[in-house]
Scaffold this motif. Structure first.
Motif, PDB file in Angstrom:
ATOM      1  N   GLN A 112       0.873  -1.268  -0.622  1.00 63.22           N
ATOM      2  CA  GLN A 112      -0.043  -0.109  -0.054  1.00 63.22           C
ATOM      3  C   GLN A 112       1.028   1.657  -0.137  1.00 63.22           C
ATOM      4  OE1 GLN A 112      -2.546  -0.225   3.316  1.00 63.22           O
ATOM      5  NE2 GLN A 112      -2.957  -2.246   2.777  1.00 63.22           N
ATOM      6  N   GLU A 113       0.271   2.308  -0.814  1.00 62.07           N
ATOM      7  CA  GLU A 113       1.035   3.577  -0.808  1.00 62.07           C
ATOM      8  C   GLU A 113       1.133   3.861   0.979  1.00 62.07           C
ATOM      9  OE1 GLU A 113       1.216   7.965  -2.653  1.00 62.07           O
ATOM     10  OE2 GLU A 113      -0.316   6.751  -2.993  1.00 62.07           O
ATOM     11  N   SER A 120       0.132   6.291   3.843  1.00 60.26           N
ATOM     12  CA  SER A 120      -0.918   7.266   4.250  1.00 60.26           C
ATOM     13  C   SER A 120      -0.737   7.487   5.273  1.00 60.26           C
ATOM     14  CB  SER A 120      -1.922   6.982   2.961  1.00 60.26           C
ATOM     15  OG  SER A 120      -2.383   6.272   3.910  1.00 60.26           O
ATOM     16  N   ARG A 130       5.622  11.924  -0.034  1.00 62.79           N
ATOM     17  CA  ARG A 130       4.673  11.522  -0.278  1.00 62.79           C
ATOM     18  C   ARG A 130       4.438  13.324  -2.072  1.00 62.79           C
ATOM     19  NH1 ARG A 130      -0.666  10.102   2.857  1.00 62.79           N
ATOM     20  NH2 ARG A 130      -0.264  12.845   3.079  1.00 62.79           N
ATOM     21  N   HIS A 162       8.072   4.130  -5.189  1.00 60.54           N
ATOM     22  CA  HIS A 162       6.740   3.839  -4.712  1.00 60.54           C
ATOM     23  C   HIS A 162       5.783   3.028  -5.798  1.00 60.54           C
ATOM     24  CE1 HIS A 162       3.108   2.143  -3.055  1.00 60.54           C
ATOM     25  NE2 HIS A 162       3.917   1.184  -2.108  1.00 60.54           N
ATOM     26  N   LYS A 163       5.876   2.071  -6.184  1.00 60.14           N
ATOM     27  CA  LYS A 163       5.738   1.268  -7.422  1.00 60.14           C
ATOM     28  C   LYS A 163       3.647   1.992  -7.687  1.00 60.14           C
ATOM     29  CE  LYS A 163       2.819  -2.297  -7.570  1.00 60.14           C
ATOM     30  NZ  LYS A 163       2.698  -3.847  -7.195  1.00 60.14           N
ATOM     31  N   SER A 164       3.135   2.601  -6.921  1.00 63.11           N
ATOM     32  CA  SER A 164       1.995   3.569  -8.301  1.00 63.11           C
ATOM     33  C   SER A 164       2.459   4.825  -8.433  1.00 63.11           C
ATOM     34  CB  SER A 164       1.388   4.126  -5.651  1.00 63.11           C
ATOM     35  OG  SER A 164       1.960   5.057  -5.112  1.00 63.11           O
ATOM     36  N   THR A 169       9.768   7.909 -12.792  1.00 59.83           N
ATOM     37  CA  THR A 169       8.668   7.583 -12.299  1.00 59.83           C
ATOM     38  C   THR A 169       7.582   6.775 -13.551  1.00 59.83           C
ATOM     39  OG1 THR A 169       7.348  10.059 -13.050  1.00 59.83           O
ATOM     40  CG2 THR A 169       7.609  10.084 -11.097  1.00 59.83           C
ATOM     41  N   ASN A 196       3.380   7.658  -6.618  1.00 58.73           N
ATOM     42  CA  ASN A 196       3.303   8.556  -6.089  1.00 58.73           C
ATOM     43  C   ASN A 196       4.213   9.022  -4.804  1.00 58.73           C
ATOM     44  OD1 ASN A 196       1.270   9.807  -7.533  1.00 58.73           O
ATOM     45  ND2 ASN A 196      -1.068   8.086  -6.713  1.00 58.73           N
ATOM     46  N   SER A 197       4.736   7.682  -4.279  1.00 61.01           N
ATOM     47  CA  SER A 197       5.305   8.323  -3.637  1.00 61.01           C
ATOM     48  C   SER A 197       7.456   8.133  -3.814  1.00 61.01           C
ATOM     49  CB  SER A 197       5.094   7.677  -1.914  1.00 61.01           C
ATOM     50  OG  SER A 197       4.613   6.470  -2.083  1.00 61.01           O
ATOM     51  N   ASP A 202       4.498  -4.883   2.016  1.00 62.34           N
ATOM     52  CA  ASP A 202       4.650  -3.148   2.922  1.00 62.34           C
ATOM     53  C   ASP A 202       5.950  -3.664   2.865  1.00 62.34           C
ATOM     54  OD1 ASP A 202       3.602  -0.934   2.793  1.00 62.34           O
ATOM     55  OD2 ASP A 202       1.981  -1.319   4.318  1.00 62.34           O
ATOM     56  N   HIS A 220       4.540   1.303   5.301  1.00 63.36           N
ATOM     57  CA  HIS A 220       3.592   2.240   5.578  1.00 63.36           C
ATOM     58  C   HIS A 220       3.824   3.156   6.723  1.00 63.36           C
ATOM     59  CE1 HIS A 220      -0.501   3.365   5.729  1.00 63.36           C
ATOM     60  NE2 HIS A 220      -1.077   3.067   6.699  1.00 63.36           N
TER      61      HIS A 220
END
Length: 734
Positions: free
Chosen positions: A420-421, A423, A725, A706-708, A664, A710-711, A458, A475
């Motif tokens: 998970q990203e 947060s 982030r 991060h794979k998302s 990215t 966004n971070s 994670d 996380h």
């Protein structure tokens, strides 16, 4: 506010009236020993945490509490840590009578934890001063020596050798601009008789002389050498390893000065040269000898320069630490884990006149390896040198080099299986305009060299020059486990594509394969003849690729640990390796300034071209396997077409070598980290820097996205790991 003393609490600040921590639920201690009230977390390291506190018996005067809660598994490592912590307390008690050495206020046990209370110093380290004001001129350097040498003379008069004199361990006190010598955690008493421990390394590489790395021998002349190396750093704003030519066995710092159109007098040159002789007997044997020679220059000096740089306005507090949790504070006043002492009652020196310092210049672009300190895990005291006056040449033979470390401890609980990203974490103050800092973690006791995110779970991994690999919860930023097994500093880590295995490469010439779930050491791969500088795993997870200082690349079968191929044509020290996502090729870069593209199937060289004006320090491949990113000692980042080798764009803005880059997932942005202590976020389409982040206080050595998309994580020589982030204004585009 009241600070929770649970060493694992993520949000330790609580209201004054609280009885239990609102974050972890632990009972709150309102005053240790009924006297010392912890009010703020300054930082943490391998031994525990450091807190700012108020002393109720001294009208709530500020002090620093160092809590001993080492994150070690084996009894041997614990004994070493206890020895080092106790040693620091003894040294501070013996030396604290000097007004320019932090005094020990108390040392006690409470609730099965050890605590050390020190005076608090409002000031900044010379390393921070260098990064903000640039190099010292000759007058500034001489005045520095005249201030620090009497402190060192006092230390030696107590039969103590400091053994770790560096710009990080010297503070400039805000109240009067005087020098303060800190971090006696590795100091050694001359008349102690203890057997040497094989492989024990004390000090910081580049600053410490060779005798300290061969059995831990140290003499007054050893401290004089370290002070000389510190002077070179202050004079050139370049770390000492860059200033020494190992091929010819000579210092080349004067060449650096000439490149900057600067010079110093022959008198000071002679003094520095003698301080830095390789042979112990060729150096100054006492501080008094240095002061005698320096006194001849003193009358020629101008008044000392301003000691209050604009980056550290009056009232700014940048605490600085000894060995546990030592990371530099920022000029904004935000603490970062340094353990200070407090200004003494000594009457302030007259305010000196202003003298503008030479502008900071970038480091010399050369093929030399990036300077790094020696790994410094907690160590036992090794056999002492003879008392002052006895010849160091009469020592017994040196012990053999260390080859093994105890296995890691029991496995941690299984981490979450769905990445998970990060947060929902409290945000930290930051210099960034586009990013939020979710957390800043510190557990390594030396530079953090590499970080890697697990593609499945994670978790993420970090490596450091403390010989350790650490697993973290992405996380929360909480450390899960320390993997101990390498005998020297660890340079690189990488996960297998299925997230089940973690690969590490080290200065001990080995590669280790660990279970990413349990932390168990599964296999050690031996074949490189020198340091392993980079590792990567093939896209199908079947092969490990490694590059090293032995000018070789090796391809290993992951299942068996066998070397399958060693490509021909490497020809240079390899600094970085990256594998394409489609598994067809891999790219390498190194000291020959070239990028080399290799076939994954045949291990043959497909293309080679000169990419930078100096050594290539890092390479990466875009997620779609269309672009290669590279960076080098020439301070430039470049993007290349993977299929043609043509340059797409270059990015300029860093003023020191670039150590880490990442692209990215959508190829729109590139993030770089540099020895100028900054992170830059670049627009790949325009080449413009969208953001410059200056929260690290020393070189940024690692970036992982991060794979998302966004971070991302950054890590550096300040021993900090930070999770960022990207905020919505740019995050929408990612």
């Amino acid at each position: 506010m009241l600070c929770c003393l649970n060493a694992h609490c993520q949000k330790p600040l609580n209201p004054d009236e609280a009885k239990k921590c609102r974050s972890c639920g632990a009972p709150l201690v309102h005053a240790l020993r009924g006297r010392y009230r912890p009010v703020r977390l300054l930082g943490q390291g391998g031994f525990g945490r450091t807190y700012l506190a108020q002393d109720k018996d001294r009208l709530n005067a500020k002090c620093v509490i160092k809590q001993f809660a080492p994150q070690v598994r084996s009894s041997r490592a614990m004994n070493k840590a206890i020895s080092l912590f106790n040693q620091e307390a003894v040294r501070l008690y013996e030396l604290g009578e000097h007004p320019q050495i932090p005094a020990l206020l108390a040392y006690f046990e409470q609730d099965n934890l050890l605590y050390l209370v020190q005076q608090y110093i409002e000031g900044h380290s010379l390393a921070q001063e260098l990064s903000r004001q640039g190099p010292f001129n000759e007058a500034q350097l001489c005045h520095f020596l005249l201030d620090i040498l009497p402190i060192l003379q006092f230390v030696h008069s107590k039969q103590v050798i400091h053994r770790d004199i560096t710009p990080m361990n010297i503070l400039r006190r805000n109240i009067d601009g005087r020098m303060v010598l800190i971090d006696f955690g590795v100091a050694k008493q001359l008349n102690m008789q203890m057997p040497a421990q094989p492989g024990t390394r004390i000090g910081t590489e580049g600053y410490s002389p060779i005798e300290q790395f061969r059995g831990g021998q140290a003499y007054p002349a050893s401290d004089i050498y370290s002070l000389g190396a510190t002077c070179l750093h202050l004079l050139t704003n370049t770390r000492p390893d860059y200033l020494y030519d190992p091929l010819n066995g000579e210092w080349i710092w004067q060449t650096y000065l000439m490149d900057q159109n600067r010079s110093i007098s022959d008198g000071l040159t002679v003094i520095l040269t003698r301080m830095l002789q390789d042979m112990v007997n060729d150096r100054y044997q006492s501080v008094a000898d240095v002061l005698t020679d320096l006194s001849h220059l003193e009358q020629q000096l101008s008044p000392p320069p301003s000691v209050f740089p604009s980056s550290f306005p009056k009232g700014t507090r940048t605490p600085t630490a000894t060995s546990s949790g030592r990371t530099s504070g920022r000029s904004s006043g935000r603490s970062s884990g340094q353990s200070p002492g407090q200004s003494s009652g000594r009457s302030p020196a007259p305010m000196p006149t202003s003298d503008k310092r030479t502008p900071q210049s970038p480091s010399r672009s050369s093929g030399q390896r990036r300077n790094r300190p020696s790994s410094r895990p907690p160590v036992a005291i090794t056999s002492p040198p003879p008392p002052m006056g006895r010849s160091p040449r009469s020592q017994p033979p040196l012990p053999p080099p260390r080859r093994s470390r105890p296995p890691s401890g029991p496995p941690p609980s299984q981490p979450p299986t769905v990445p998970q990203e990060p947060s929902n974490l409290p945000l930290l103050e930051t210099s960034s305009q586009l990013c939020q800092c979710l957390y800043s973690a510190s557990a390594h006791t030396s530079w953090v060299t590499s970080v890697a995110l697990n593609p499945i779970t994670d978790t993420f991994a970090s490596s450091g020059l403390d010989d350790q690999v650490k697993l973290w919860n992405t996380h929360t930023g909480q450390m899960i486990q320390t993997l101990v097994g390498h005998a020297r500093g660890v340079n690189t880590v990488a996960f297998s594509p299925n997230g089940k295995l973690l690969i590490s490469g080290s200065d001990d010439y080995s590669i280790k394969v660990w279970s990413a779930e349990s932390g168990e050491l599964l296999r050690t791969l031996v074949g490189h003849d020198r340091d392993v500088t980079s590792v990567a795993v093939s896209a199908d997870g079947n092969y490990i690729l490694s590059g090293g200082a032995d000018r070789s690349i090796r391809i290993w079968e992951l299942a068996t640990g066998r070397v399958l191929k060693s490509p021909f044509g490497v020809a240079s020290i390899v600094r970085s390796i990256a594998v394409s996502g489609d598994g067809s090729v891999f790219v390498s870069g190194g000291l020959d300034r070239k990028l080399k593209l290799w076939s994954m199937k045949t291990a043959e060289l497909a293309r080679s071209w000169t990419a930078h004006r100096a050594a290539v320090t890092t390479v990466t491949v875009s997620a779609n396997s269309q672009m290669i990113g590279s960076a080098g000692k020439d301070q430039v980042v470049k993007l290349w077409d993977l299929h043609t080798g043509k340059m797409i764009r270059e990015f300029k803005g860093h003023n020191r070598e670039v150590n880490a880059i990442a692209i990215t997932p959508n190829n729109q942005y590139l993030i770089s980290g540099s020895s100028d202590a900054s992170i830059r976020i670049w627009d790949t389409a325009s080449g413009k820097a969208l953001d410059v982040i200056t929260d690290h206080t020393d070189s940024v050595n690692a970036i992982a996205i991060h794979k998302s998309g966004n971070s991302f994580i950054s890590a550096g020589s300040d021993r900090l790991i930070k999770m960022w982030r990207l905020i919505e204004t740019i995050g929408r585009k990612l």
